[in-house]
Write a protein that holds these residues in place. Structure first.
Motif, PDB file in Angstrom:
ATOM      1  N   LYS A   1       0.807  -1.221   0.000  1.00  0.00           N
ATOM      2  CA  LYS A   1       0.000   0.000   0.000  1.00  0.00           C
ATOM      3  C   LYS A   1       0.842   1.275   0.000  1.00  0.00           C
ATOM      4  O   LYS A   1       0.393   2.320  -0.476  1.00  0.00           O
ATOM      5  CB  LYS A   1      -0.933   0.004   1.215  1.00  0.00           C
ATOM      6  N   ILE A   2       2.045   1.208   0.563  1.00  0.00           N
ATOM      7  CA  ILE A   2       2.916   2.375   0.589  1.00  0.00           C
ATOM      8  C   ILE A   2       4.298   1.974   0.086  1.00  0.00           C
ATOM      9  O   ILE A   2       4.665   0.797   0.081  1.00  0.00           O
ATOM     10  CB  ILE A   2       3.022   2.995   2.002  1.00  0.00           C
ATOM     11  N   GLY A   3       5.073   2.990  -0.321  1.00  0.00           N
ATOM     12  CA  GLY A   3       6.387   2.746  -0.890  1.00  0.00           C
ATOM     13  C   GLY A   3       7.494   2.660   0.144  1.00  0.00           C
ATOM     14  O   GLY A   3       7.310   3.026   1.315  1.00  0.00           O
ATOM     15  N   PRO A   4       8.693   2.229  -0.270  1.00  0.00           N
ATOM     16  CA  PRO A   4       9.822   2.019   0.652  1.00  0.00           C
ATOM     17  C   PRO A   4      10.432   3.308   1.192  1.00  0.00           C
ATOM     18  O   PRO A   4      11.207   3.259   2.146  1.00  0.00           O
ATOM     19  CB  PRO A   4      10.831   1.249  -0.209  1.00  0.00           C
ATOM     20  N   ARG A   5      10.102   4.446   0.606  1.00  0.00           N
ATOM     21  CA  ARG A   5      10.642   5.725   1.088  1.00  0.00           C
ATOM     22  C   ARG A   5       9.754   6.357   2.160  1.00  0.00           C
ATOM     23  O   ARG A   5       9.984   7.483   2.582  1.00  0.00           O
ATOM     24  CB  ARG A   5      10.814   6.700  -0.079  1.00  0.00           C
ATOM     25  N   SER A   6       8.748   5.634   2.600  1.00  0.00           N
ATOM     26  CA  SER A   6       7.841   6.140   3.640  1.00  0.00           C
ATOM     27  C   SER A   6       8.575   6.248   4.973  1.00  0.00           C
ATOM     28  O   SER A   6       9.478   5.458   5.279  1.00  0.00           O
ATOM     29  CB  SER A   6       6.631   5.211   3.779  1.00  0.00           C
ATOM     30  N   ARG A   7       8.160   7.210   5.782  1.00  0.00           N
ATOM     31  CA  ARG A   7       8.840   7.488   7.047  1.00  0.00           C
ATOM     32  C   ARG A   7       7.861   7.972   8.119  1.00  0.00           C
ATOM     33  O   ARG A   7       6.758   8.432   7.811  1.00  0.00           O
ATOM     34  CB  ARG A   7       9.913   8.576   6.866  1.00  0.00           C
ATOM     35  N   ALA A   8       8.305   7.898   9.379  1.00  0.00           N
ATOM     36  CA  ALA A   8       7.633   8.563  10.499  1.00  0.00           C
ATOM     37  C   ALA A   8       8.499   9.759  10.882  1.00  0.00           C
ATOM     38  O   ALA A   8       9.710   9.614  11.070  1.00  0.00           O
ATOM     39  CB  ALA A   8       7.471   7.620  11.682  1.00  0.00           C
ATOM     40  N   LEU A   9       7.894  10.934  10.990  1.00  0.00           N
ATOM     41  CA  LEU A   9       8.637  12.167  11.234  1.00  0.00           C
ATOM     42  C   LEU A   9       8.200  12.788  12.555  1.00  0.00           C
ATOM     43  O   LEU A   9       7.074  13.274  12.688  1.00  0.00           O
ATOM     44  CB  LEU A   9       8.393  13.148  10.082  1.00  0.00           C
ATOM     45  N   PHE A  10       9.088  12.793  13.546  1.00  0.00           N
ATOM     46  CA  PHE A  10       8.799  13.361  14.860  1.00  0.00           C
ATOM     47  C   PHE A  10       9.276  14.814  14.898  1.00  0.00           C
ATOM     48  O   PHE A  10      10.426  15.103  14.564  1.00  0.00           O
ATOM     49  CB  PHE A  10       9.495  12.559  15.964  1.00  0.00           C
ATOM     50  N   VAL A  11       8.386  15.722  15.316  1.00  0.00           N
ATOM     51  CA  VAL A  11       8.709  17.149  15.358  1.00  0.00           C
ATOM     52  C   VAL A  11       8.854  17.572  16.819  1.00  0.00           C
ATOM     53  O   VAL A  11       7.878  17.589  17.570  1.00  0.00           O
ATOM     54  CB  VAL A  11       7.615  17.996  14.679  1.00  0.00           C
ATOM     55  N   ASN A  12      10.073  17.914  17.212  1.00  0.00           N
ATOM     56  CA  ASN A  12      10.321  18.335  18.588  1.00  0.00           C
ATOM     57  C   ASN A  12      10.019  19.821  18.747  1.00  0.00           C
ATOM     58  O   ASN A  12      10.710  20.677  18.186  1.00  0.00           O
ATOM     59  CB  ASN A  12      11.788  18.056  18.969  1.00  0.00           C
ATOM     60  N   ASP A  13       8.974  20.127  19.514  1.00  0.00           N
ATOM     61  CA  ASP A  13       8.514  21.509  19.671  1.00  0.00           C
ATOM     62  C   ASP A  13       9.159  22.162  20.887  1.00  0.00           C
ATOM     63  O   ASP A  13       8.495  22.552  21.837  1.00  0.00           O
ATOM     64  CB  ASP A  13       6.985  21.523  19.801  1.00  0.00           C
ATOM     65  N   GLY A  14      10.483  22.278  20.862  1.00  0.00           N
ATOM     66  CA  GLY A  14      11.201  22.949  21.956  1.00  0.00           C
ATOM     67  C   GLY A  14      11.005  22.272  23.300  1.00  0.00           C
ATOM     68  O   GLY A  14      10.854  22.957  24.321  1.00  0.00           O
TER      69      GLY A  14
END
Length: 323
Positions: free
Chosen positions: A38-51
């Motif tokens: 269903k998704i490609g190999p370049r898929s990622r989880a992106l964590f955004v650190n808000d200070g």
């Protein structure tokens, strides 16, 4: 055929306790979706650190070293949940075909991502995650939450009922979102304004896995006020309506006082006079406060300050940027 690279954007503020488990579940979900084609190999989880003030960024950095599917964005300082979420969405916009946003506390059902991806592949540009029920909430939480959505709609800020920030957006929808330049963000109201084909997925919201909620009642009230004053001028029109009603009431009181004067009864009526003064004085102060909120937002918007500054990106290479 639509592209199938998926990014899952997760804003984080002081989430060191829950991040390892969140990362494990998201990594497993990405691999399962890849295995299903269903998704490609370049898929990622992106964590955004808000200070964050704890070890959140250290944990994200460690997770990235251990698993290339887990990436990170570190903001220069705390900018609030909505700006952190926007930073993640805009970072992922040029790398992904679709982006799912969710909170780090694991209350959003990770398995609902499967249905979101299916609806994206079927043609939807925006897929909203909507709570199927609030049976697990306390009476106070359930009542205030439902009142929040109804109040938002009443005051002119169109939202999706029982939807927070768990949603999928296509690249086209993200391009549309990038054209909204306001500093005072309320994404729950802005996203429906994009207007591309949308759908919903129902899910059961769970308990927070670890840590404490970052949205107590005080912040929720402030969040609601931010949403209303950012998206609607209806409160200003309500002030106009109240002013008209008070004007009509004043005409009635003038006629009443003229009649009292003509009949020689000019001493009585101190109670009604005092009540009128307090009522009108309170109404004036309330009106000035609402107008002040709008003027304050105009002041902030006129400065054109960046909504966030990115200190570091962990996604195969480090880079800096701003929006």
């Amino acid at each position: 055929m639509r592209g199938n690279t998926l990014y899952i954007v997760v804003p984080c503020y002081n989430e060191e306790e829950v991040l390892p488990e969140t990362a494990r579940r998201l990594g497993d979900k990405l691999r399962a979706l890849m295995a299903a084609g269903k998704i490609g190999p370049r898929s990622r989880a992106l964590f955004v650190n808000d200070g964050s003030k704890d070890r959140t960024w250290e944990v994200v950095t460690k997770l990235h070293r251990e698993d290339p599917l887990l990436c990170g964005v570190d903001l220069s300082r705390n900018r609030g949940h909505q700006n952190a979420l926007l930073a993640g969405l805009m970072t992922a916009k040029d790398k992904a075909d679709m982006v799912i946003s969710m909170d780090a506390d694991l209350q959003d059902d990770v398995d609902a991502a499967d249905a979101m991806v299916d609806k994206y592949l079927a043609g939807a540009d925006i897929v909203y995650g909507v709570r199927s029920s609030r049976k697990t909430d306390t009476f106070f939480k359930r009542t205030t939450a439902e009142a929040f959505y109804r109040m938002m709609d009443l005051l002119g800020a169109e939202t999706v009922f029982n939807h927070a920030d768990y949603r999928l957006m296509s690249r086209r929808a993200l391009e549309g979102l990038s054209q909204f330049k306001e500093v005072n963000l309320f994404l729950r109201g802005i996203v429906p304004m994009i207007g591309y084909p949308c759908d919903t997925v129902e899910y059961q919201r769970g308990e927070r896995f670890a840590g404490q909620s970052k949205y107590p009642l005080k912040k929720m009230v402030a969040f609601a006020l931010e949403g209303v004053t950012s998206l609607s001028v209806k409160p200003l029109r309500m002030i106009t309506g109240l002013g008209f009603l008070v004007f009509l009431a004043s005409l009635v009181m003038i006629a009443y006082n003229v009649v009292r004067f003509a009949t020689g009864n000019t001493v009585a009526g101190w109670a009604s006079l005092a009540c009128s003064v307090w009522f009108i004085g309170g109404l004036i102060l309330l009106s000035l406060g609402v107008i002040g909120e709008y003027l304050g937002k105009l002041y902030l918007e006129s400065k054109g300050r960046p909504r966030y500054l990115i200190g570091q990106v962990l996604d195969g290479e480090d880079e800096s940027g701003r929006d």
